[in-house]
Write a protein that holds these residues in place. Structure first.
Motif, short mmCIF file in Angstrom:
data_model
loop_
_atom_site.label_atom_id
_atom_site.label_comp_id
_atom_site.label_asym_id
_atom_site.label_seq_id
_atom_site.Cartn_x
_atom_site.Cartn_y
_atom_site.Cartn_z
N MET A 30 -16.74 92.74 158.36
CA MET A 30 -15.69 93.12 159.28
C MET A 30 -16.29 93.26 160.67
N LYS A 31 -15.63 92.69 161.65
CA LYS A 31 -16.10 92.76 163.03
C LYS A 31 -15.30 93.80 163.79
N TYR A 32 -16.00 94.52 164.62
CA TYR A 32 -15.36 95.51 165.48
C TYR A 32 -15.46 95.05 166.92
N ARG A 33 -14.42 95.29 167.66
CA ARG A 33 -14.40 94.96 169.08
C ARG A 33 -14.19 96.26 169.85
N PHE A 34 -15.10 96.53 170.74
CA PHE A 34 -15.00 97.70 171.59
C PHE A 34 -14.63 97.28 172.99
N THR A 35 -13.86 98.11 173.66
CA THR A 35 -13.63 97.88 175.07
C THR A 35 -14.93 98.18 175.80
N LEU A 36 -15.01 97.75 177.02
CA LEU A 36 -16.21 98.01 177.81
C LEU A 36 -16.44 99.51 177.99
N GLU A 37 -15.37 100.26 178.18
CA GLU A 37 -15.50 101.71 178.32
C GLU A 37 -16.00 102.35 177.03
N GLU A 38 -15.51 101.89 175.89
CA GLU A 38 -15.98 102.42 174.61
C GLU A 38 -17.47 102.11 174.41
N GLN A 39 -17.88 100.90 174.77
CA GLN A 39 -19.28 100.53 174.66
C GLN A 39 -20.15 101.43 175.53
N ARG A 40 -19.72 101.63 176.76
CA ARG A 40 -20.49 102.50 177.67
C ARG A 40 -20.53 103.93 177.16
N HIS A 41 -19.45 104.40 176.58
CA HIS A 41 -19.40 105.77 176.05
C HIS A 41 -20.39 105.94 174.89
N ILE A 42 -20.42 104.98 173.98
CA ILE A 42 -21.34 105.03 172.84
C ILE A 42 -22.79 104.98 173.34
N LEU A 43 -23.06 104.09 174.28
CA LEU A 43 -24.42 104.00 174.81
C LEU A 43 -24.82 105.26 175.57
N ALA A 44 -23.88 105.86 176.30
CA ALA A 44 -24.17 107.09 177.03
C ALA A 44 -24.56 108.21 176.08
N LYS A 45 -23.93 108.25 174.90
CA LYS A 45 -24.30 109.25 173.89
C LYS A 45 -25.75 109.06 173.45
N GLN A 46 -26.19 107.81 173.36
CA GLN A 46 -27.57 107.54 172.95
C GLN A 46 -28.57 108.03 174.00
N PHE A 47 -28.16 108.07 175.27
CA PHE A 47 -29.04 108.47 176.35
C PHE A 47 -28.90 109.94 176.71
N ALA A 48 -28.06 110.68 175.99
CA ALA A 48 -27.73 112.05 176.38
C ALA A 48 -28.95 112.96 176.47
N HIS A 49 -29.95 112.74 175.65
CA HIS A 49 -31.12 113.61 175.63
C HIS A 49 -32.16 113.27 176.69
N VAL A 50 -32.01 112.14 177.37
CA VAL A 50 -32.99 111.69 178.36
C VAL A 50 -32.77 112.46 179.66
N LYS A 51 -33.85 112.86 180.29
CA LYS A 51 -33.78 113.63 181.54
C LYS A 51 -34.63 112.95 182.61
N GLY A 52 -34.43 113.36 183.84
CA GLY A 52 -35.28 112.92 184.95
C GLY A 52 -34.95 111.54 185.49
#
Length: 103
Positions: free
Chosen positions: A1-23
């Motif tokens: 099954m393929k999922y399609r994300f909007t660009l905003e959804e993709q950015r939101h998911i990726l931003a969660k991955q970077f949440a712990h990064v600082k500086g």
């Protein structure tokens, strides 16, 4: 099954991955994420990062690659360097988002 994300959804998911990064490396990732899925020139990245010296810029970029792969390429005609988030790692993080493993 393929999922399609909007660009905003993709950015939101990726931003969660970077949440712990600082500086400065977080600033680099945020700037690359704003440009995603397009490339950003090294000149624009330096300007947005407001790096005081070339070594500060390269250090922030190198440290950002600890958290996610950043592909760099040089344009043959203008010799200008461009950076973009690695598509393979982006797909990995998006699939983790589908599976619900993004915290």
């Amino acid at each position: 099954m393929k999922y399609r994300f909007t660009l905003e959804e993709q950015r939101h998911i990726l931003a969660k991955q970077f949440a712990h990064v600082k500086g400065p490396q977080r600033k680099v990732l945020d700037i690359l994420l704003q440009a995603y899925p397009n490339e950003i020139s090294a000149k624009d990245l330096k300007a947005k990062l407001k790096a005081n010296s070339p070594s500060a810029y390269y250090s922030a970029l190198r440290n950002a690659t600890i958290f996610v792969d950043v592909n760099s390429r040089t344009c043959e005609s203008s010799a200008e360097k461009y950076h973009v988030l690695d598509k393979h790692i982006v797909h990995h993080h998006l699939s983790r988002g589908v599976m619900g493993t993004v915290s």
